[in-house]
Design a protein around this motif. Structure first.
Motif, PDB file in Angstrom:
ATOM      1  N   PHE A  46      32.616 -37.605  43.439  1.00  0.00           N
ATOM      2  CA  PHE A  46      31.423 -37.687  44.295  1.00  0.00           C
ATOM      3  C   PHE A  46      31.782 -37.383  45.751  1.00  0.00           C
ATOM      4  N   VAL A  47      32.829 -38.015  46.258  1.00  0.00           N
ATOM      5  CA  VAL A  47      33.260 -37.778  47.638  1.00  0.00           C
ATOM      6  C   VAL A  47      33.837 -36.372  47.787  1.00  0.00           C
ATOM      7  N   ALA A  48      34.469 -35.849  46.724  1.00  0.00           N
ATOM      8  CA  ALA A  48      35.037 -34.496  46.783  1.00  0.00           C
ATOM      9  C   ALA A  48      33.972 -33.439  47.050  1.00  0.00           C
ATOM     10  N   LYS A  49      32.703 -33.778  46.774  1.00  0.00           N
ATOM     11  CA  LYS A  49      31.600 -32.839  46.991  1.00  0.00           C
ATOM     12  C   LYS A  49      30.822 -33.139  48.281  1.00  0.00           C
ATOM     13  N   ASP A  50      31.243 -34.174  48.985  1.00  0.00           N
ATOM     14  CA  ASP A  50      30.550 -34.576  50.209  1.00  0.00           C
ATOM     15  C   ASP A  50      30.784 -33.548  51.325  1.00  0.00           C
ATOM     16  N   ASP A  51      29.737 -33.221  52.066  1.00  0.00           N
ATOM     17  CA  ASP A  51      29.839 -32.211  53.123  1.00  0.00           C
ATOM     18  C   ASP A  51      30.836 -32.608  54.213  1.00  0.00           C
ATOM     19  N   ASN A  52      30.897 -33.898  54.545  1.00  0.00           N
ATOM     20  CA  ASN A  52      31.844 -34.364  55.563  1.00  0.00           C
ATOM     21  C   ASN A  52      33.287 -34.159  55.098  1.00  0.00           C
ATOM     22  N   PHE A  53      33.532 -34.486  53.834  1.00  0.00           N
ATOM     23  CA  PHE A  53      34.862 -34.318  53.255  1.00  0.00           C
ATOM     24  C   PHE A  53      35.245 -32.839  53.212  1.00  0.00           C
ATOM     25  N   LEU A  54      34.313 -31.990  52.760  1.00  0.00           N
ATOM     26  CA  LEU A  54      34.588 -30.560  52.646  1.00  0.00           C
ATOM     27  C   LEU A  54      34.787 -29.911  54.010  1.00  0.00           C
ATOM     28  N   GLY A  55      33.992 -30.362  54.999  1.00  0.00           N
ATOM     29  CA  GLY A  55      34.158 -29.843  56.352  1.00  0.00           C
ATOM     30  C   GLY A  55      35.534 -30.159  56.897  1.00  0.00           C
ATOM     31  N   PHE A  56      35.986 -31.379  56.661  1.00  0.00           N
ATOM     32  CA  PHE A  56      37.332 -31.793  57.077  1.00  0.00           C
ATOM     33  C   PHE A  56      38.391 -30.940  56.376  1.00  0.00           C
ATOM     34  N   ALA A  57      38.230 -30.747  55.063  1.00  0.00           N
ATOM     35  CA  ALA A  57      39.215 -30.000  54.279  1.00  0.00           C
ATOM     36  C   ALA A  57      39.337 -28.556  54.753  1.00  0.00           C
ATOM     37  N   HIS A  58      38.207 -27.910  55.007  1.00  0.00           N
ATOM     38  CA  HIS A  58      38.240 -26.516  55.467  1.00  0.00           C
ATOM     39  C   HIS A  58      38.895 -26.402  56.843  1.00  0.00           C
ATOM     40  N   ARG A  59      38.601 -27.358  57.722  1.00  0.00           N
ATOM     41  CA  ARG A  59      39.195 -27.328  59.054  1.00  0.00           C
ATOM     42  C   ARG A  59      40.711 -27.542  58.982  1.00  0.00           C
ATOM     43  N   VAL A  60      41.144 -28.437  58.118  1.00  0.00           N
ATOM     44  CA  VAL A  60      42.576 -28.689  57.954  1.00  0.00           C
ATOM     45  C   VAL A  60      43.292 -27.433  57.455  1.00  0.00           C
ATOM     46  N   ALA A  61      42.664 -26.718  56.516  1.00  0.00           N
ATOM     47  CA  ALA A  61      43.261 -25.476  56.009  1.00  0.00           C
ATOM     48  C   ALA A  61      43.380 -24.442  57.127  1.00  0.00           C
ATOM     49  N   GLU A  62      42.353 -24.321  57.953  1.00  0.00           N
ATOM     50  CA  GLU A  62      42.394 -23.391  59.087  1.00  0.00           C
ATOM     51  C   GLU A  62      43.528 -23.742  60.044  1.00  0.00           C
ATOM     52  N   LEU A  63      43.668 -25.040  60.314  1.00  0.00           N
ATOM     53  CA  LEU A  63      44.720 -25.493  61.234  1.00  0.00           C
ATOM     54  C   LEU A  63      46.113 -25.271  60.649  1.00  0.00           C
ATOM     55  N   ALA A  64      46.241 -25.461  59.332  1.00  0.00           N
ATOM     56  CA  ALA A  64      47.533 -25.224  58.680  1.00  0.00           C
ATOM     57  C   ALA A  64      47.922 -23.756  58.808  1.00  0.00           C
ATOM     58  N   LEU A  65      46.945 -22.875  58.653  1.00  0.00           N
ATOM     59  CA  LEU A  65      47.209 -21.439  58.780  1.00  0.00           C
ATOM     60  C   LEU A  65      47.572 -21.081  60.220  1.00  0.00           C
ATOM     61  N   GLU A  66      46.774 -21.583  61.155  1.00  0.00           N
ATOM     62  CA  GLU A  66      46.979 -21.239  62.569  1.00  0.00           C
ATOM     63  C   GLU A  66      48.296 -21.791  63.120  1.00  0.00           C
ATOM     64  N   SER A  67      48.609 -23.022  62.747  1.00  0.00           N
ATOM     65  CA  SER A  67      49.795 -23.682  63.308  1.00  0.00           C
ATOM     66  C   SER A  67      51.092 -23.268  62.621  1.00  0.00           C
ATOM     67  N   GLY A  68      50.969 -22.886  61.352  1.00  0.00           N
ATOM     68  CA  GLY A  68      52.167 -22.546  60.588  1.00  0.00           C
ATOM     69  C   GLY A  68      52.935 -23.745  60.082  1.00  0.00           C
ATOM     70  N   HIS A  69      52.388 -24.952  60.267  1.00  0.00           N
ATOM     71  CA  HIS A  69      53.083 -26.165  59.811  1.00  0.00           C
ATOM     72  C   HIS A  69      53.190 -26.171  58.284  1.00  0.00           C
ATOM     73  N   ASP A  70      54.382 -26.461  57.783  1.00  0.00           N
ATOM     74  CA  ASP A  70      54.614 -26.515  56.345  1.00  0.00           C
ATOM     75  C   ASP A  70      54.569 -27.939  55.799  1.00  0.00           C
ATOM     76  N   SER A  71      54.665 -28.927  56.679  1.00  0.00           N
ATOM     77  CA  SER A  71      54.668 -30.315  56.216  1.00  0.00           C
ATOM     78  C   SER A  71      53.392 -31.034  56.653  1.00  0.00           C
ATOM     79  N   VAL A  72      52.959 -31.956  55.811  1.00  0.00           N
ATOM     80  CA  VAL A  72      51.767 -32.751  56.121  1.00  0.00           C
ATOM     81  C   VAL A  72      52.013 -33.588  57.371  1.00  0.00           C
ATOM     82  N   GLU A  73      53.232 -34.093  57.502  1.00  0.00           N
ATOM     83  CA  GLU A  73      53.565 -34.949  58.648  1.00  0.00           C
ATOM     84  C   GLU A  73      53.381 -34.210  59.967  1.00  0.00           C
TER      85      GLU A  73
END
Length: 291
Positions: free
Chosen positions: A81-108
């Motif tokens: 249910f939460v996996a389909k929530d717009d707030n959750f998905l918005g966060f997930a997409h932004r995190v993916a963009e930041l991972a690409l832009e920053s080049g960070h390989d670790s979650v930390e």
């Protein structure tokens, strides 16, 4: 002081917290907006810490990419249910963009990256935990970088993500092979990628099976060779029948296109996480009794 609707609205916009939480925070801080923001952040951290031990095996895999560079990010939560929530998905997409832009390989390292409005990724994760009431985790990041090649990606139902890197191939071909990897989950690109110990273990298993047949040694050797070839075809990408055309293998498809797979990454939501077995009816009864 009087807590106005406009003040509550501003606090909601700046923190993403619920209306009642915002109103309560403003009351407790005598209408001081900055103090209320700090209060909500501390509250969010406390809630995030409390929920951190709960199993989060649902969620999404998000892809982001540009020429020669792509990333898959898995973000976990507790329920579909939460996996389909717009707030959750918005966060997930932004995190993916930041991972690409920053080049960070670790979650930390990614956690300390600026998300926006002065917040880090970790700040926003904690706020989302407080808002949605579930344990939410950025679980893993998988990068692929290729110079002079093509990267294709495929996401299946938000739960399986694949990156495939090609040399000598087009984008459509890379995506088709990524789709194949999502469906059939080959363990290795080709025979050369199979570790020696894995190959030796399989040979020993096949040898023991063949010897039990009681056939002559020369026949046993042929049986081992044939069965090993079949096993390698099953576990390698190039040996598998292409999912969109079973009359040719992926290797044959690549050869006809003058292409070669030089990278393959597959991420599936929740793989490797031991899920808790829950009795939903019992949980409802316990809540109804006030347990």
């Amino acid at each position: 002081m009087s807590i106005t609707a406009s003040l509550v609205k501003e606090l909601r916009e700046r923190t993403g917290a619920g209306m009642m939480e915002c109103k309560k925070a403003l009351v407790e801080t005598d209408g001081d907006l900055e103090a209320a923001i700090e209060h909500l952040r501390k509250s969010g951290l406390a809630k995030a810490d409390k929920k951190a031990g709960r199993v989060a095996a649902e969620g999404v895999v998000i892809a982001a990419g540009n020429e020669g560079n792509a990333v898959l990010v898995e973000i976990n939560c507790e329920t579909d249910f939460v996996a389909k929530d717009d707030n959750f998905l918005g966060f997930a997409h932004r995190v993916a963009e930041l991972a690409l832009e920053s080049g960070h390989d670790s979650v930390e390292s990614l956690s300390g990256t600026e998300f926006g409005d002065g917040d880090t990724v970790e700040d926003r994760r904690q706020q989302l935990v407080a808002k949605l009431g579930e344990n939410i985790q950025v679980r893993r990041i998988a990068h692929m970088r290729i110079d002079g090649g093509t990267i294709g990606h495929y996401i299946h139902g938000g739960r399986i993500g694949v990156l495939v890197g090609l040399t000598g191939g087009e984008q459509d071909l890379a995506r088709d092979i990524a789709m194949h990897v999502a469906a059939l989950n080959p363990q290795y690109i080709d025979e050369n990628a199979v570790p020696a110990d894995v190959l030796e273990q399989e040979k020993n298993i096949l040898k023991a099976q063949a010897e039990d047949s009681g056939k002559p040694a020369e026949i046993i050797e042929k049986m081992i060779v044939g069965r090993l070839r079949k096993h390698l075809a099953e576990i390698t990408l190039v040996g598998q029948p292409f999912v969109k055309d079973g009359d040719q293998t992926v290797g044959q498809l690549l050869k006809s296109a003058g292409a070669e797979v030089v990278g393959m990454v597959r991420v599936e939501v929740g793989e490797g996480i031991e899920k808790e077995e829950s009795d939903f009816a019992a949980e409802v009864m316990e809540q109804a009794r006030g347990g």
